[in-house]
Design an enzyme around this catalytic site. Structure first.
Site, PDB file in Angstrom:
ATOM      1  N   ARG A 172      18.317  -0.979  17.814  1.00 48.00           N
ATOM      2  CA  ARG A 172      17.604   0.291  17.609  1.00 48.00           C
ATOM      3  C   ARG A 172      16.838   0.734  18.856  1.00 48.00           C
ATOM      4  NH1 ARG A 172      13.040  -1.900  13.303  1.00 48.00           N
ATOM      5  NH2 ARG A 172      12.056  -3.355  14.738  1.00 48.00           N
TER       6      ARG A 172
ATOM      7  N   SER B 215       0.813  -1.222   0.000  1.00 45.36           N
ATOM      8  CA  SER B 215       0.000   0.000   0.000  1.00 45.36           C
ATOM      9  C   SER B 215       0.847   1.274   0.000  1.00 45.36           C
ATOM     10  CB  SER B 215      -0.945   0.003   1.201  1.00 45.36           C
ATOM     11  OG  SER B 215      -1.801  -1.111   1.138  1.00 45.36           O
TER      12      SER B 215
ATOM     13  N   ALA C 106      17.277   2.983   7.478  1.00 40.52           N
ATOM     14  CA  ALA C 106      17.784   3.875   8.524  1.00 40.52           C
ATOM     15  C   ALA C 106      17.626   3.353   9.948  1.00 40.52           C
ATOM     16  CB  ALA C 106      17.086   5.232   8.404  1.00 40.52           C
ATOM     17  N   ASP C 107      16.515   2.694  10.246  1.00 39.68           N
ATOM     18  CA  ASP C 107      16.182   2.493  11.668  1.00 39.68           C
ATOM     19  C   ASP C 107      17.252   1.751  12.459  1.00 39.68           C
ATOM     20  OD1 ASP C 107      15.544   0.096  10.405  1.00 39.68           O
ATOM     21  OD2 ASP C 107      13.715  -0.256  11.554  1.00 39.68           O
ATOM     22  N   ARG C 108      17.869   0.751  11.857  1.00 40.89           N
ATOM     23  CA  ARG C 108      18.900  -0.010  12.581  1.00 40.89           C
ATOM     24  C   ARG C 108      20.326   0.443  12.228  1.00 40.89           C
ATOM     25  NH1 ARG C 108      17.217  -4.133  15.666  1.00 40.89           N
ATOM     26  NH2 ARG C 108      15.076  -4.882  15.414  1.00 40.89           N
TER      27      ARG C 108
ATOM     28  N   HIS D  82      -6.078 -10.025   4.472  1.00 46.23           N
ATOM     29  CA  HIS D  82      -4.971 -10.347   5.385  1.00 46.23           C
ATOM     30  C   HIS D  82      -5.373 -11.317   6.500  1.00 46.23           C
ATOM     31  CE1 HIS D  82      -1.719  -7.989   3.836  1.00 46.23           C
ATOM     32  NE2 HIS D  82      -2.325  -6.830   3.976  1.00 46.23           N
TER      33      HIS D  82
ATOM     34  N   ASP E  74      -4.365  -0.606  -5.482  1.00 42.18           N
ATOM     35  CA  ASP E  74      -2.933  -0.336  -5.284  1.00 42.18           C
ATOM     36  C   ASP E  74      -2.094  -1.600  -5.376  1.00 42.18           C
ATOM     37  OD1 ASP E  74      -4.136  -1.316  -3.016  1.00 42.18           O
ATOM     38  OD2 ASP E  74      -3.030  -0.055  -1.611  1.00 42.18           O
ATOM     39  N   HIS E  75      -2.725  -2.768  -5.184  1.00 41.29           N
ATOM     40  CA  HIS E  75      -2.061  -4.079  -5.283  1.00 41.29           C
ATOM     41  C   HIS E  75      -3.131  -5.125  -5.081  1.00 41.29           C
ATOM     42  CE1 HIS E  75      -2.513  -4.564  -0.943  1.00 41.29           C
ATOM     43  NE2 HIS E  75      -2.051  -3.332  -0.811  1.00 41.29           N
TER      44      HIS E  75
ATOM     45  N   LYS F  11      -6.329   3.192   6.149  1.00 34.59           N
ATOM     46  CA  LYS F  11      -5.633   3.619   4.926  1.00 34.59           C
ATOM     47  C   LYS F  11      -5.553   5.138   4.797  1.00 34.59           C
ATOM     48  CE  LYS F  11      -5.023  -0.647   3.581  1.00 34.59           C
ATOM     49  NZ  LYS F  11      -3.697  -1.279   3.387  1.00 34.59           N
TER      50      LYS F  11
END
EC number: 5.4.2.12
Length: 510
Positions: A192, A63, A263-265, A405, A442-443, A334
């Protein structure tokens, strides 16, 4: 002010197209509205996955990526594909920050250190990128090339590092210079959560070659870690140094290239190389030329090889510049997608942009309420269409994705049937005011509820195409071979507006 006849884009999240009807909640649900639209209105299929949305070949869409591509009107390459593409195009090898760091070290006869998560996982890094960096350093004349391997085992099987390490041992043997200089699990190097005691283990290994163990080859060091019962992620600080080799600890004037792109880790270990740091007491603080592959945080004052690509003139920004009004509307699930992601990662509203949020139902899992809040969302959507206030309306219905899902097939069918009724009301409202409507996704997701390979429940997205349907008074004929990034230029064309140069997507209307 005469009432506006809006152009609406309805995104049915997770609503893909699959010919096979087995476990296909979209094909098997009762959908009189969508059936009639596909029988009587201009429609086609467009791509929403893989390289067409800036992801690796064959990778399913999602998404965030989908809405970013729709709103940008151009393919937005994710970091993994952006860097892979730059290596293939030869741009990586000319990147200013990398060239400068390597050349400065070479001139001063200093070392080039390359570090990163050593795996083909593709989540935080990719070993192919690391290989390109090693080859680049060698080609630019670096004699001392030290590779510091953070081992994975999370985005890859728990004991799978040997192949990667062997690959680099072979590469250094072929180059006749450089070596794998250290191993440590990502548990230490890529924390992190402010566990600075873990990060210090990695920092001391890099800057002092301080290690629990020393082995003369990377593969031997890994084998010993397995003997001790450590999986890749948890491998303790290990120095790799044969008899007579000099220490690979980082020294003043060395170049350090960190090859993680996520970036996060990467932030914490990177901050240990910045003067202003309070995480732990540093025994040494070498003055190195440090390059981050991407921007890990805006407040880290170090060189960046691939700065964030800012998206100029996204659909929302461009409409705003034309003095147009626009509404973004969805359920909580969403809402960020039709606002933040659709605007290319911009949180603030553009002039003339309004937003309406409908609360998603408070249930444990959405199979318990497959219609979600579609009734209320549709009431608001119809009112917006009839209000005469908006030139453009962007709306996302989450049902096919959120219920897909859950993996509960019966619920997915109910979700699709609820959607069909909602779409019917939106179509009626658009016709009533003489507006135009594009329906897409979107998918994919709900079109495959059982994995055809394993026979198990399929809860993930798919890489299948998505529908594109036009409703309105224009004689529209669609071109084939479109993708999500073609939607914004197509909508601007339908609205009779100019298309900005930054939008490289094509107009799908012949």
């Amino acid at each position: 002010m005469s009432a506006k006849k809006p152009l609406a884009l309805v995104i049915l999240d997770g609503y893909g197209y699959r010919e096979d009807t087995a476990s296909n909640a979209i094909a098997n649900a009762k959908t009189p509205v969508m059936d009639a639209l596909i029988a009587n209105q201009p429609n086609t299929l467009i791509s929403a996955s893989g390289m067409d949305v800036g992801l690796p070949d064959g990778q399913m869409g999602n998404s965030e990526v989908g809405h970013t591509n729709i709103g940008a009107g151009r393919v937005v390459y994710q970091d993994l594909t952006r860097i892979t593409k730059s290596i293939l195009d030869g741009e990586f090898q000319q990147t200013a920050a990398l060239v400068e760091a390597i050349d400065t070290a070479v001139k001063a006869e200093k070392a080039v250190h390359i570090m990163g998560l050593m795996s083909p996982g593709g989540v935080h890094s990719h070993e192919d990128h690391i290989l390109a960096a090693v080859e680049m350093a060698a080609e630019r004349g670096a004699e001392k090339i030290y590779l510091h391997c953070f081992l994975d085992g999370r985005d890859t099987p728990p004991r799978s590092a040997e192949g990667s390490l062997q690959r680099f041992q072979d590469l250094f043997a072929k180059l006749g210079k450089g070596r794998v200089a250290s191993l440590v699990g990502r548990y230490y190097a890529m924390d992190r959560d402010n566990n600075w005691d873990r990060v210090q283990v990695a920092y001391d290994l890099l800057t002092q070659a301080k290690a629990d163990f020393t082995y003369d080859s990377a593969v031997a060091g890994l084998a010993a870690a397995y003997e001790r019962g450590e999986n890749d992620e948890f491998v303790k600080a290990t120095e790799i140094k044969a008899e007579g080799q000099e220490s690979a600890a980082m020294q003043d004037g060395d170049a350090v290239i960190f090859m993680n792109y996520r970036a996060d880790r990467a932030r914490q270990i990177t901050r240990t190389f910045v003067a202003d740091f309070a995480g732990f007491e540093r025994a040494v603080f070498p003055a190195v030329n440090f390059v981050m592959l991407t921007q890990y945080a805006a407040d880290i004052p170090l060189a960046i090889a691939f700065p964030p690509a800012s998206l100029e003139n996204t659909y929302g920004e461009w409409l705003s510049k034309q003095g147009q009004t626009q509404l973004r509307i969805s359920e909580t699930e969403k809402y960020a997608h039709v606002t933040f992601f659709f605007n290319g990662g911009v949180e603030t509203e553009f002039a003339g942009e309004e937003r309406q949020l409908v609360a998603s139902p408070k249930v444990a899992t959405y199979d318990l309420q497959p219609e979600m809040s579609s009734t209320e969302l549709t009431e608001k959507m119809v009112a917006a269409i009839k209000s005469g206030k908006y030139d453009t309306i962007i709306c996302n219905y989450p049902n096919a994705d959120m219920v897909g899902h859950t993996g509960v097939y019966e619920a997915a069918e109910k979700a699709i049937e609820a959607l069909d009724a909602s779409v019917g009301q939106v179509v009626e409202a658009i016709k009533e005011v003489g507006g135009q409507l594009l329906i897409t996704a979107d998918h994919g997701n709900a079109e495959m509820m059982v994995d055809p390979e394993t026979g198990g429940i399929h809860t993930a997205h798919t890489s299948l195409p998505v529908p594109l349907i036009y409703v309105g008074d224009k004689a529209v004929e669609f071109k084939e071979g479109g993708k999500l990034s073609d939607l914004a230029p197509t909508m601007l064309s339908l609205a009779g507006l100019e298309i900005p140069a930054e939008m490289t997507g094509q107009v799908l209307v012949k």
